[in-house]
Structure formats: structure tokens, C-alpha cells
Design a protein around this motif. Structure first.
Motif: not given
Lengths: 211, 211, 211, 211
Positions: B157, B159-160, B162-164, B167, B197-199, B201-203
Motif C-alpha cells: 500500500r 504509505l510513507d 520511512d515510517y514503514l 515500524s 498478521e500485524i504488519f 497483512h495490512n501493508i
DNA sequence: TATGAATGAGAATTCATTCAT
DNA sequence: TATGAATGAATTCTCATTCAT
């Protein structure tokens, strides 16, 4: 009457004790434990060295008292934060917001605290921090319970709450340190938004409606 | 022939140097920089104190050499890890797997290294770590680029990056430290699954198919 | 009253400082700078090592303080001596007499001082002695002026006053060191007579009448 | 033939020994005894440290050897100088001239030598210099005898020859050090003239005719 | 025989802690 | 009770000397 005097005296002593700790905290976080001498602290706090030893058995004890104090303050503030909000999501957001505020308002204190809660776990003055660590674990525990509750209440996906707790805390502190490094580049509001995107977007159930 | 002798001698010296560093690493990570004297190191490494000073100008230099060595080893291993895999997702998984392996195989070393990359950023011996920090930043940079590429290639997805990057790295080291604390409770395989799951799955975009 | 206490304390400190310097002087002049450790001095002065460092930043500083002290004492005594007497000849005689007395009363001190003013000029701890040397040069300067005045007043032959000054000083110290070596053989009264014969007999104009 | 080989080897060793001493002299006079390590000397002389110890029992011994060597060289040159000239006055002039030449040609060596013969008498490494001092005393002795002879031969006034010897030597070295400090201001030719004026003018009998 | 790596005693300096005033 | 001068153990680092190769 005697009691009153004693109470006043006690209060006075407490204030002195606090003054010493405040001054020492400033020095420790600026230069590190070993780079600060008791003489330095005495001078900064405008006490005699001997007086420091009236309040703290030794240098280590003074350091420990500071860290403990911080962990108490932060711990209770974060604990309180977790109580605020109509549902679990809001509680976590409150946790992140208040945690961020504390962090950003106490950067020097917080750096000492983090050295202890993170790094220290496996290194410096091991043993000193038993208590500090347990307090940190309590926070994680509470966070974890919030996630568990959120799952039970059907607003979070069913994932191991302990992992969720550690994940959220980890992200928050990572972004806060990034802010510490470069506040322009990593403003905390953006970090909050990013945590929503990266973390909550995935954790919240699909039909959750933010208030 | 003369050359051969010199080479052999050099090799011998290198081995000695390594021995000193190994022994010092053990002590430093067990007790901390200030709690370890040069005498201690000399004794452990079975050299005379003077010999340590043949290899390292002073105690600080020895410490720095150790940290630098670690950061090089870890840095290049992680860098390589990021090169492996058919797509960006796989590269990140490789990063997490190899990073975990290194971490778990070098816990003592890793604790020293992390004290430097995390804690040191805001406190101890600032300046000593310039190089180490920049190396750590390089890793983040590379991670970040992988995310950027993944976004461009349509598997992540938007998203920034650098933040990814921060994270993911943050989650990984958090889970690894949890493992360090309690390997039974936080086996790394589970952590990997949790990160999925946490990361991820969403990315990852919805139609991404894991190979 | 507070002032009085402070004054008394200052006096006490001064006395301590002086004790350390006296003891150190004794040791330094007996064995030389490098052969005397701070431990030695502390022991002799009956202080703890740490206490020495309360008064002197380091060993070098202690040494410098001693030498400077001596050069001040000697310098001012000799300067005063040069002011006494009705004419230039008498002033020089006063210089020789008082100089001799100081020398003989402070042989150990004087040896340290001379090592500095003579030897040091071209070797040891250059830089430390700038101040001492300039003080010595001042004395020569003043001696020189006395000769110049004597020439102007017609009691000395017209010779380069600088050379005369160096000559007289050189003879005096040579004879004093001879006395140090063998006081029986080189009593200073005899040396004074010899300087009259060898030096002044020739420098004074023929019709000068000693008072 | 065996002998020849031994002789050649001995010669070779002597040359090595001399090289070490030369190099060490340079270092010692530039930086002082304690500021020069055996490593430094070995490096400068391009020998291994161990080799230095083949030639000299220890550092002290090496230093002693250098000083002794200098005192021998200077002593014999000065001794020879005292033999040259048709009368005692000329011998002394020869002494002053040759002494001055040696001094000015070997300033670095000479400074070490003087530290030893003058200052050292009462300070540094007392005991080391017994031999050096006795050699210096021999020179004074010989000077003294020349004065005695001059008196007997009626060309010098009848004054204590020992005092005369010390006076002349003292003046000479004083002027030479003045030259070392400031060669422009104190050229040795002028110093020689001044010694004539200040010293000999008074010592020589009235009817002495300079050749 | 020459080498130079290894040694470790010794020196300077610091600083947590004590205790007499 | 508060003070801060005095203490001395502990630490870092150097360098003369030795000895295996």
C-alpha cells in the motif's frame, strides 16, 4: 502540635530530597552516570556532599531513586491514560497521546528512563532495575488487557494481545525517538496518523466506526 | 619467503587482536563499560595489560573497535539479507529471518550493539558512535528503499516508506528482545507469524499472492 | 566573625599548602623531579595523595609552584640587596653578601632553583620556566644597571655593563657552589675577598676609596 | 688470522655502539632523559631494543656512557689546549679558544654535559656522575697548575690559583651560554676580549708583554 | 647473534565515601 | 544537623627489561 512540626520538617526534607534528585537527573541525563560525580551533584543542588549521603546511602541509590521516581510518574500517567475513553480503541489512543506528551515534555528524563527500561535490561547495572522493569512490565500487562478486552468486545481482530501490546508500545517509542532525533521530520501528529494506518487499520474490525 | 613470514605474523596478530576483542566483548556486555577494567580484560584474555595497549591505543578505542566490528558484521549481513528474494515482500522476510538468526546467535554482542544504536543516540559517549549510528541509519535507508520499491511495484500500500521501515525494524527488535527475556514465551517463529498478521497483512495489497 | 573564620581557614590552608611545598622541595632537590612520586610527597607531608590534588592541579603544577616561589623569594631579596649602600660598589657588595647568605641558608632550595635558571635554559621542561628565566634575567638587568651607574659616576672603569653583570654573578655562584662542595675549603668570606681581588680591583677606578 | 677477524668484529661492534650513543645523545639533549624511551632510541638508531641491551646494561648505563664519552672528549681536548703556548697566559688563551670552539661546535652535546657537570652535582641522578665530576675536577686542577706556574714564573699576580682557575672557567662558560642564548649579542670573540679586560688585565703583572 | 613481542611493576590522577567540627 | 576537607582504593596507561625464536 509536635506532630505538626514533625510533619513540616518531613515536608521540608522531602523538598530537599526532590531538589537533589531533580538536579541529579539533569546531570545524569546530560552526561551519563559515570561522568557525573557526587561533587558535581552537590554543587548543582547547592548542598554539601555529606548532605547527599544523608538522603541517599550512596551514588547508586540516588540513581536508583531517580529512575524509580520516573518509572512511577510515567507508569501512573500511562496507567491513567489507559482508563480514558469510551472504548478500547480510544483508550489506546489516549495512551499514545498522553505518552507522547509526557515523552516530549520530559525528553531528558525520558532518555534516562529508556536507557534503563530498554537497554538496561541486558546491560548496565543489572539488578538495579528489577523494580523499574517490573513496572514497565505492568504497563505492558495493562496494555495487553485493553487489547484483550477490545477483542472480547469485538472491536479488535482476535490476535495475541501480548504481541499487540508490545507492538503498539514499540511503534510509539520508535516514532518518539525519531521525533527526538529530528522533530521536523517526525512530528508526533504524523506518527499518530501513521500508527492508525499501519497498526490500527489492521487491528480494528472492519465495521468499527471511529467516534 | 620473507613475505610469507610477515603474512603469518600478521595473521597471528589478527588472531590475538580478535581474542582480546572477544574477551572484552564478553565482559563489556556482561558488566558494562565502566565496570570492566583493563586489568579484567587482560586477565580474561590471558595477556598482560601492556599487550592490550599494543593493539588498542586506549580503553575507549578497544570499545569502539568492538562496536564498530559488530556494526559492520550485522550491517553487511542485514544488507545482504535485503538482497534476497524474488520480490520486496520476500526481501523483507529474508531480512527478518536473517536478522533474527544473527540476533539469536550473538545475544551478548547484540546487546552491546543495541545499547549503542538505541540508547546511545541520546546519551552515553556521544561522538563515539557517529559511525555506528550512520551504519544503522544506512540499514533503515535500505529498508526504506525496499518499501518504496514495493509500493512502486504495486505490492505494498502507498504509505510513507520511512515510517514503514522504522515500524518493521522496531517490531522485529522488540520481539527479539522479548525472546531474549523469555525464549519459551516468545519463540521467533511465532514472532514472524505475528509480524505477518500485524504488519504485512495490512501493508500488502489485497491481491498479493505469497509464493 | 564569619570573616574571621574564613580568614583563619585560609591561613590554615596556606600553611598546609606551604607544608606540601616544603616537603616536595626537599624530595625534589634530593632526588629530582622524576624520581619523586606523588605518593612519596604525600607520605612525607603526611597527607593523602588526594589532598595534594586539592592544592595543586597535578605534579607539574606543584613543581612549578615551588620553583616560582623560590624565584620570587630570591629575586626580591637580591633586588632589595642591590638597593643598599651609598655607592654602586657597596650595592654590589651587598648583593654578594645577601646573595651568599640566602644561598647558604637554602642550599637545597637553591640547587633546584639553579638547575632551573642554568640548566633548564637549554633543556628540561622548557616552557615551564619562562617565568623563572625572565625573573633571572631581571636580576641580571638590575645588576647591569648598577654597573652602568657606577661607570657614569666614575667609580667603575668603562666596560660593557652587561658583561660585568654576568661576570660578577657567574663568579659569585661558582664560588658558592664550590662552598657547597667543600665548605671548609671555600668559605664564603674568602670568596668575597677573592672577588675583590680578581674582579673589583680591576673594575674600580684607581682612586676609588673604600669606605 | 683469527685475531684479525676478531679485531674486525670488535671494530664493527664499536661502531654500532657509537651509533647508538650518537643517536641517544641527540634524543637526550633534545628532550631530556625521561622523555626519551629505549624504544625511541632503538628506532632512531635502527636497532632492536634488545640489541641496545647487548651493548648497555640498562638505560642509565647508556646515559652514563654518553656523558662519560663527552667528558673524555672535552676533557682531553681541553687538556691538550692547556699544553699549547709559549707561556702560561698563552696556554690559558688557547684553553679559552679551543674550549669555545668545542662548545660552539657541539652545543647539543655540551648542554647535556653541562647539566651534568654543573647542575647535576647536587641533583639529578647523583652518583651517576662521580666519574664525570672527577674528570671536571681534573680540568680545574690542570688549570690551577697553569696559574700556579704563571705565578711562579712571575707573569701572574700572586693569587690563589684554585680560585683563579674556577674564576676563568666560570667566566668562559657563562659567556658561552650567553652566546647559546643569543649568538648575535654575545659573539665569542667579544667574550674573549672581555675576559682579557675583566680578568687578565688584572691578573697579569704590569710589565707582561703580550706576544 | 639479533630481534621485538610480551611483560607487569609503577606512576599519575580521580572520586565515592567518611567523619570531625 | 549540615558541612566539606581529607582519604586512599582503584583505574588507566607507560616503558624499562626480558627471553623465546
Amino acid at each position: 502540635m509536635k506532630e505538626k512540626r514533625t510533619a513540616r520538617r518531613q515536608e521540608y526534607k522531602d523538598r530537599q530530597r526532590q531538589e537533589i534528585m531533580d538536579e541529579a537527573l539533569e546531570l545524569f541525563s546530560a552526561r551519563g552516570y559515570h561522568q557525573v560525580s557526587m561533587q558535581d551533584i552537590a554543587q548543582s543542588a547547592e548542598f554539601a556532599v555529606g548532605t547527599l549521603y544523608k538522603f541517599f546511602k550512596n551514588k547508586e541509590e540516588l540513581y536508583r531513586a531517580i529512575i524509580l521516581d520516573l518509572s512511577e510518574k510515567f507508569g501512573s500517567a500511562l496507567g491513567q491514560a489507559l482508563g480514558q475513553g469510551v472504548d478500547e480503541y480510544e483508550r489506546l489512543i489516549s495512551y499514545l497521546k498522553i505518552g507522547g506528551e509526557i515523552f516530549m515534555a520530559n525528553t531528558q528524563a525520558v532518555s534516562l528512563y529508556f536507557v534503563e527500561t530498554r537497554g538496561a535490561r541486558f546491560n548496565l547495572r543489572a539488578g538495579l532495575d528489577e523494580e523499574v522493569l517490573s513496572r514497565y512490565d505492568q504497563i505492558l500487562e495493562r496494555l495487553s488487557k485493553v487489547f484483550a478486552a477490545g477483542i472480547k468486545n469485538g472491536i479488535f481482530r482476535s490476535l495475541d494481545p501480548d504481541y499487540l501490546a508490545r507492538s503498539l508500545d514499540s511503534l510509539a517509542s520508535t516514532f518518539l525517538f525519531a521525533w527526538l532525533d529530528d522533530p521536523q521530520k517526525y512530528p508526533y501528529e504524523k506518527s499518530l496518523r501513521m500508527m492508525d494506518e499501519i497498526f490500527f487499520h489492521n487491528i480494528l474490525v472492519a465495521d468499527y466506526v471511529k467516534s
